[in-house]
Design a protein around this motif. Structure first.
Motif, mmCIF file in Angstrom:
data_model
loop_
_atom_site.group_PDB
_atom_site.id
_atom_site.type_symbol
_atom_site.label_atom_id
_atom_site.label_comp_id
_atom_site.label_asym_id
_atom_site.label_seq_id
_atom_site.Cartn_x
_atom_site.Cartn_y
_atom_site.Cartn_z
ATOM 1 N N UNK A 266 88.195 -3.055 90.203
ATOM 2 C CA UNK A 266 88.427 -3.376 88.704
ATOM 3 C C UNK A 266 87.046 -4.276 88.047
ATOM 4 N N UNK A 267 86.148 -4.800 88.803
ATOM 5 C CA UNK A 267 85.351 -5.388 88.266
ATOM 6 C C UNK A 267 84.235 -4.109 88.379
ATOM 7 N N UNK A 268 83.948 -3.383 89.319
ATOM 8 C CA UNK A 268 83.384 -1.856 88.775
ATOM 9 C C UNK A 268 83.626 -1.471 87.536
ATOM 10 N N UNK A 269 85.031 -1.164 87.213
ATOM 11 C CA UNK A 269 84.932 -0.629 86.135
ATOM 12 C C UNK A 269 84.460 -0.646 84.841
ATOM 13 N N UNK A 270 84.574 -2.243 85.265
ATOM 14 C CA UNK A 270 84.538 -2.890 83.851
ATOM 15 C C UNK A 270 83.142 -3.050 83.498
ATOM 16 N N UNK A 271 83.050 -3.360 84.104
ATOM 17 C CA UNK A 271 80.759 -2.954 84.687
ATOM 18 C C UNK A 271 79.927 -1.239 84.366
ATOM 19 N N UNK A 272 81.145 -0.774 84.413
ATOM 20 C CA UNK A 272 80.675 0.933 84.144
ATOM 21 C C UNK A 272 81.312 0.675 82.779
ATOM 22 N N UNK A 273 82.083 0.332 82.312
ATOM 23 C CA UNK A 273 83.123 1.029 80.651
ATOM 24 C C UNK A 273 81.502 -0.049 79.820
ATOM 25 N N UNK A 274 81.268 -1.234 80.474
ATOM 26 C CA UNK A 274 80.208 -1.855 79.187
ATOM 27 C C UNK A 274 78.551 -1.055 78.742
ATOM 28 N N UNK A 275 78.510 -0.596 80.690
ATOM 29 C CA UNK A 275 77.019 0.414 80.911
ATOM 30 C C UNK A 275 76.235 -0.202 81.236
ATOM 31 N N UNK A 276 76.614 -1.616 82.010
ATOM 32 C CA UNK A 276 76.142 -2.637 82.424
ATOM 33 C C UNK A 276 75.926 -2.800 83.996
ATOM 34 N N UNK A 277 75.438 -1.351 84.216
ATOM 35 C CA UNK A 277 74.803 -1.111 85.892
ATOM 36 C C UNK A 277 73.451 -1.233 85.850
ATOM 37 N N UNK A 278 72.580 -1.333 85.027
ATOM 38 C CA UNK A 278 71.686 -1.702 85.485
ATOM 39 C C UNK A 278 71.343 -3.883 85.201
ATOM 40 N N UNK A 279 72.551 -4.075 84.916
ATOM 41 C CA UNK A 279 72.492 -5.235 84.145
ATOM 42 C C UNK A 279 73.082 -6.200 85.560
ATOM 43 N N UNK A 280 74.503 -5.362 85.949
ATOM 44 C CA UNK A 280 74.837 -6.742 87.171
ATOM 45 C C UNK A 280 74.985 -5.050 88.506
ATOM 46 N N UNK A 281 74.897 -6.681 88.992
ATOM 47 C CA UNK A 281 74.669 -5.919 90.443
ATOM 48 C C UNK A 281 75.702 -6.378 91.289
ATOM 49 N N UNK A 282 76.200 -5.711 92.303
ATOM 50 C CA UNK A 282 76.954 -6.201 93.383
ATOM 51 C C UNK A 282 76.694 -6.110 94.688
ATOM 52 N N UNK A 283 76.407 -7.044 95.316
ATOM 53 C CA UNK A 283 76.071 -7.610 95.952
ATOM 54 C C UNK A 283 76.536 -7.335 98.034
ATOM 55 N N UNK A 284 77.855 -7.700 97.499
ATOM 56 C CA UNK A 284 79.085 -7.422 99.145
ATOM 57 C C UNK A 284 78.994 -9.077 99.106
ATOM 58 N N UNK A 285 80.115 -9.190 100.398
ATOM 59 C CA UNK A 285 79.490 -10.268 101.327
ATOM 60 C C UNK A 285 77.915 -10.120 102.188
ATOM 61 N N UNK A 286 77.891 -11.957 102.111
ATOM 62 C CA UNK A 286 76.648 -12.176 102.594
ATOM 63 C C UNK A 286 76.594 -13.118 103.155
ATOM 64 N N UNK A 287 76.400 -13.475 104.871
ATOM 65 C CA UNK A 287 76.169 -14.341 106.035
ATOM 66 C C UNK A 287 75.416 -15.607 104.908
ATOM 67 N N UNK A 288 74.546 -16.956 105.462
ATOM 68 C CA UNK A 288 75.182 -17.715 104.863
ATOM 69 C C UNK A 288 73.030 -17.649 103.785
ATOM 70 N N UNK A 289 72.794 -16.984 105.352
ATOM 71 C CA UNK A 289 70.964 -16.619 104.655
ATOM 72 C C UNK A 289 71.181 -15.588 103.474
ATOM 73 N N UNK A 290 72.191 -15.032 103.453
ATOM 74 C CA UNK A 290 71.915 -14.163 102.167
ATOM 75 C C UNK A 290 72.125 -14.283 100.759
ATOM 76 N N UNK A 291 73.653 -15.557 101.260
ATOM 77 C CA UNK A 291 73.533 -16.689 100.002
ATOM 78 C C UNK A 291 72.787 -16.906 99.348
ATOM 79 N N UNK A 292 72.297 -17.868 100.376
ATOM 80 C CA UNK A 292 71.265 -18.559 99.574
ATOM 81 C C UNK A 292 70.420 -17.434 99.264
ATOM 82 N N UNK A 293 69.617 -16.543 99.505
ATOM 83 C CA UNK A 293 68.536 -15.731 99.366
ATOM 84 C C UNK A 293 68.383 -15.467 98.019
ATOM 85 N N UNK A 294 70.164 -15.042 97.801
ATOM 86 C CA UNK A 294 70.621 -14.489 96.339
ATOM 87 C C UNK A 294 70.665 -16.227 95.434
ATOM 88 N N UNK A 295 70.872 -16.516 95.629
ATOM 89 C CA UNK A 295 71.156 -18.591 94.831
ATOM 90 C C UNK A 295 69.163 -18.444 94.392
#
Length: 401
Positions: A266-295
């Protein structure tokens, strides 16, 4: 002191806060034996989670024959205790907590935990979550196991509080932990007044030694990050709608989502419907280091939840010196104060969330840095896992006499 920790499925990627709590208690000299009803090793990638899986005893792996033998043994050894447990099972089945068959499974699990606690010399059992793990701990107590306690997090426990019988579990327990004052209020709402003093607030904490030297705010356009399960209570669908409203007015805005779950299509469909593929990134699950890097790659965390306890991810963002945009629900206003550590908005209001995103994006760099520093100071003061472990250890010591 030897303590048993009991969780339904453990570890999971979202259970790093329990792993930290156990490690902090062990650092204070307690011996912790980990019990889980079952594991989920296929969902684990973080080396720390995999190591924790190896340290955990999974009750159901004993097999149905062993569990039934343990239950029968408790019945033969103490018929009165067995009868009391059976009466509880029938009451809870009639009340709709679960079927009688499932209650009997919980009883058998409780008998197994009680027996293992005696073999291991455990002085106390502590369950995380007020769901079936607390019920198994209660049955273990009725079947000659040690005294028990449990931590209630929310929001799931508060969605069905009467059917889960939190008041009844509290009556049987030595004490209960809530992770916020809001959580304590919900427990007191359904518990007998005589049990209110059993409910203690102990915050989830961070190992602050691992959150030193936050990186400065990144350059570039205003970038937000959201972290969590793609589940209905987290509000990510509304977040995408709100971001679309803000992005149309400020096309430089960027958003990263860390997590996964049943609502991802549903989230992917909403992003696509709004044409926001370049503005919104879905990074999937991340370990603790990945979460911190994203923050650290973002200027602010956004937490659009509809229902919560007190999200650890907010604490982690604050430890990274990032201000927070969140909804003013449950325990969140106890941590995030508007204008100081971030912004609070009404839950479910996409327009208000969009306006707040734009306000945050227009905030000058120095003010964002000041808010981030205030956020880090507040989480350091309130959510040090060593202090939380000290409080828990004191409660365990008191409960064991």
């Amino acid at each position: 002191m030897r303590i048993g920790y009991l969780i339904n499925t453990y570890p999971r990627p979202s259970h790093s806060f329990i792993r930290r709590e156990i490690a902090a208690l062990e650092a204070q000299g307690l011996e912790i034996h980990r019990f889980a009803m079952r594991g989920d090793s296929g969902a684990l990638s973080d080396p720390a989670d995999l190591a924790e899986h190896a340290r955990t005893e999974r009750v159901l792996e004993a097999g149905a024959g062993r569990l039934l033998a343990d239950l029968a043994g408790r019945g033969a050894a103490n018929p009165a205790q067995f009868a009391a447990a059976m009466r509880l099972a029938r009451r809870r089945a009639r009340a709709g907590e679960s079927s009688l068959a499932r209650q009997l499974i919980y009883m058998a699990e409780g008998a197994r935990v009680a027996g293992r606690a005696r073999e291991l010399g455990l002085a106390h059992i502590h369950a995380h979550f007020g769901t079936n793990s607390a019920r198994v701990a209660a049955y273990a107590r009725l079947l000659d196991g040690p005294r028990f306690s449990f931590t209630v997090h929310g929001p799931e426990e508060f969605d069905n509080i009467q059917a889960l019988d939190l008041g009844g579990k509290l009556a049987l327990a030595a004490f209960c932990v809530a992770v916020s004052s809001y959580g304590r209020s919900q427990l007191c709402r359904w518990a007998g007044p005589g049990d209110w003093d059993k409910v203690h607030v102990v915050h989830c904490g961070l190992d602050l030694d691992r959150w030193t030297q936050p990186r400065p705010l990144p350059p570039g356009p205003f970038h937000m990050v959201a972290v969590g399960r793609f589940a209905e209570q987290k509000g990510f669908g509304l977040l995408i709608r709100a971001f679309a409203l803000a992005w149309r007015r400020a096309p430089g805005l960027r958003l990263s989502l860390v997590g996964d779950g049943e609502l991802r299509p549903q989230i992917e469909a909403l992003v696509a419907a709004e044409g926001m593929g370049q503005a919104v990134r879905l990074l999937g699950w991340q370990d603790e280091a990945g979460v911190r890097a994203a923050m650290e790659a973002a200027h602010a965390l956004v937490a659009p939840s509809f229902a919560e306890g007190l999200p650890v991810v907010i604490m982690e963002a604050m430890a990274c010196a990032r201000p927070v945009i969140a909804t003013y629900i449950a325990g969140i206003p106890e941590l995030v104060r508007p204008g100081q550590e971030g912004w609070l908005v009404p839950a479910g209001d996409a327009e208000a969330l969009a306006e707040t995103m734009l306000q945050a994006a227009e905030t000058d760099h120095a003010t964002l840095e000041r808010m981030g520093a205030a956020a880090r100071a507040r989480v350091t003061e309130r959510h040090d896992i060593r202090e939380s472990a000290r409080r828990l250890a004191a409660l365990f010591s008191r409960a064991t006499g």
